[in-house]
Design an enzyme around this catalytic site. Structure first.
Site, PDB file in Angstrom:
ATOM      1  N   GLY A   1     -57.545 -30.397   4.577  1.00 54.51           N
ATOM      2  CA  GLY A   1     -57.967 -31.921   4.920  1.00 54.51           C
ATOM      3  C   GLY A   1     -56.821 -32.691   5.446  1.00 54.51           C
ATOM      4  N   ASN A   2     -56.703 -33.956   5.472  1.00 54.84           N
ATOM      5  CA  ASN A   2     -55.693 -34.865   6.146  1.00 54.84           C
ATOM      6  C   ASN A   2     -55.564 -35.937   5.220  1.00 54.84           C
ATOM      7  OD1 ASN A   2     -57.339 -37.076   7.203  1.00 54.84           O
ATOM      8  ND2 ASN A   2     -58.443 -35.301   8.411  1.00 54.84           N
ATOM      9  N   ARG A   3     -54.376 -36.850   5.575  1.00 49.51           N
ATOM     10  CA  ARG A   3     -53.895 -37.787   4.584  1.00 49.51           C
ATOM     11  C   ARG A   3     -54.895 -39.147   4.911  1.00 49.51           C
ATOM     12  NH1 ARG A   3     -49.258 -36.415   2.237  1.00 49.51           N
ATOM     13  NH2 ARG A   3     -47.933 -34.843   3.381  1.00 49.51           N
TER      14      ARG A   3
END
Ligand code: CTP
Length: 411
Positions: free
Chosen positions: A210-212
């Site tokens: 995932g990412n932020r």
């Protein structure tokens, strides 16, 4: 526009294939919902092939997509043909015992029903009362045509000609819109598609890449576009803040799902704003079972493959079609030893081919999840970059103003 074409279980169902063609040839996106009985006359394969969309008539298909709610909510127009005596009765009673009647209960858009049945059924008090009820609710119920019926008999009860149903349906939609309070704002009457949040790429059933991204910028864009009177379709991956009321919400998880939803929505849109943080890579294969630590100490190696560049594809589709939405991309850049973030952004704007690129300078705790940001809006047409220092809402307002100006420039 998005049309739901409900097909009732009558022999006239075969004529509805021509009606479907008229809608699709006019550029509309049609989802066909036949009743169970209708599929005895014309099979789902015909509807799928002619509409280019999947066809289901059960509320128990694709339960995760909550179709009985989603289809009605997202429709711009619902057309039912042939509307059998049974279907008119169920609609008048407010029943929701299949996907079509459930969709009719959810739809807030104009609805047109084109009846077809035997003359006696049409003139029966029960049918007349049901038609009166439906008309009283604002539904357009056409008069059936007169002429030869299925057997040797003839009289009132024939399905009106597909071309007549088509004309009446478009008119029902247009007049409902004209009558609706004309919204104000620089994007009134415009359809804006916004992607937001971070995609998740499954590694196994419990883990993902995932990412932020928090989705805050996308939500702020949706609020700003709604405030300018736009119809907003918000396609969200993982978000940490709630979506605003008043948008058409589409939930996705992976980049591939985001791609499908975005490219489909872009066809109908006046503007596409790609604020989603799309994973550039995904595991080549997501395992069906959880990856366990191995007793022999050998650790797994996860091979990544590249995800499609959705923004680029949207630009390519627009070029191929010769027309399409104003397209805005976002870029989060840190800069490096050789180049300033602005240089990376200029290169990205040229590479992606979009109309505007919104540069966020990241790194050192900047941007992700915060409310304040520094953004620079780059214009492919060559206007000087505009810097906005402030909240994500202020950045959103500036971006939406650019989009509105670009659309106004197109006329
Ligand atoms: N984007 C996209 N599809 C991808 C990756 C990104 O549509 N697979 C979109 C994003 O939504 C954003 C823009 O492209 O609007 C730029 O995203 P970014 O990740 O900065 O671009 P990349 O092409 O991945 O550039 P880089 O070479 O910096 O990784």
């Amino acid at each position: 526009m998005r049309i739901i074409l409900g097909v009732g279980g009558g022999i006239a169902a075969y004529k509805v294939a021509s009606l479907l063609r008229l809608f699709t040839e006019a550029g509309h996106d049609v989802t066909v919902i036949p009743t169970d009985a209708a599929t005895r006359f014309v099979g789902t394969a015909t509807w799928e092939a002619l509409s280019g969309n999947p066809v289901s008539n059960s509320v128990f298909d694709d339960v995760d997509k909550v179709n009985h709610v989603r289809l009605g909510q997202h429709a711009d127009l619902v057309v039912v043909a042939p509307a059998t005596a049974d279907l008119l009765a169920r609609a008048a009673a407010g029943m929701a015992n299949d996907l079509l009647t459930g969709t009719l209960l959810m739809a807030s858009c104009p609805v047109l029903m084109a009846p077809a049945m035997h003359t006696e059924m049409w003139h029966h008090h029960a049918t007349a009362a049901n038609v009166a009820t439906l008309r009283g609710r604002g539904i357009t119920v056409l008069e059936p045509a007169s002429g030869r019926l299925t057997g040797t008999d003839s009289g009132a009860g024939r399905l009106p000609e597909p071309a007549d149903i088509f004309t009446a349906a478009i008119a029902a939609h247009d007049s409902a819109h004209a009558a609706a309070e004309s919204p104000r704002g620089s994007l009134a009457g415009r359809r804006v598609v916004i992607t937001a949040g971070g995609t998740r790429e499954p590694i196994d059933p419990v883990r993902y890449l995932g990412n932020r991204s928090s989705g805050k910028q996308g939500m702020a864009l949706a609020v700003a576009a709604l405030a300018e009177g736009a119809t907003v379709e918000l396609i969200v991956a993982q978000i940490e803040v709630p979506a605003p009321d008043g948008v058409e919400l589409v939930q996705v998880e992976t980049a591939e799902e985001l791609r499908t939803a975005t490219l489909r929505a872009a066809k109908q849109a006046d503007a596409l704003i790609m604020a989603a943080a799309v994973a550039d890579f995904r595991p080549a294969q997501a395992t069906l079972t959880k990856i366990k630590k191995r007793a022999d100490g050998v650790d797994p190696v996860i091979t990544l493959v590249r995800n499609p560049d959705i923004l680029r594809e949207a630009v390519e589709h627009r070029a191929a079609a010769g027309a399409g939405p104003v397209i805005v991309g976002f870029a989060a850049e840190t800069g490096d030893l050789t180049a300033h973030p602005l240089d990376h952004a200029r290169e990205k704007l040229a590479r992606k081919g979009c109309d505007y690129l919104v540069l966020n300078q990241v790194g050192g705790g900047k941007v992700f999840g915060l409310d304040d940001t520094i953004a620079t809006i780059l214009d492919a047409a060559g206007a000087e970059p505009v810097e906005v220092i402030g909240t994500k809402a202020e950045v959103a307002t500036a971006v939406v103003a650019r989009v509105a100006a670009a659309l106004a420039g197109r006329g």
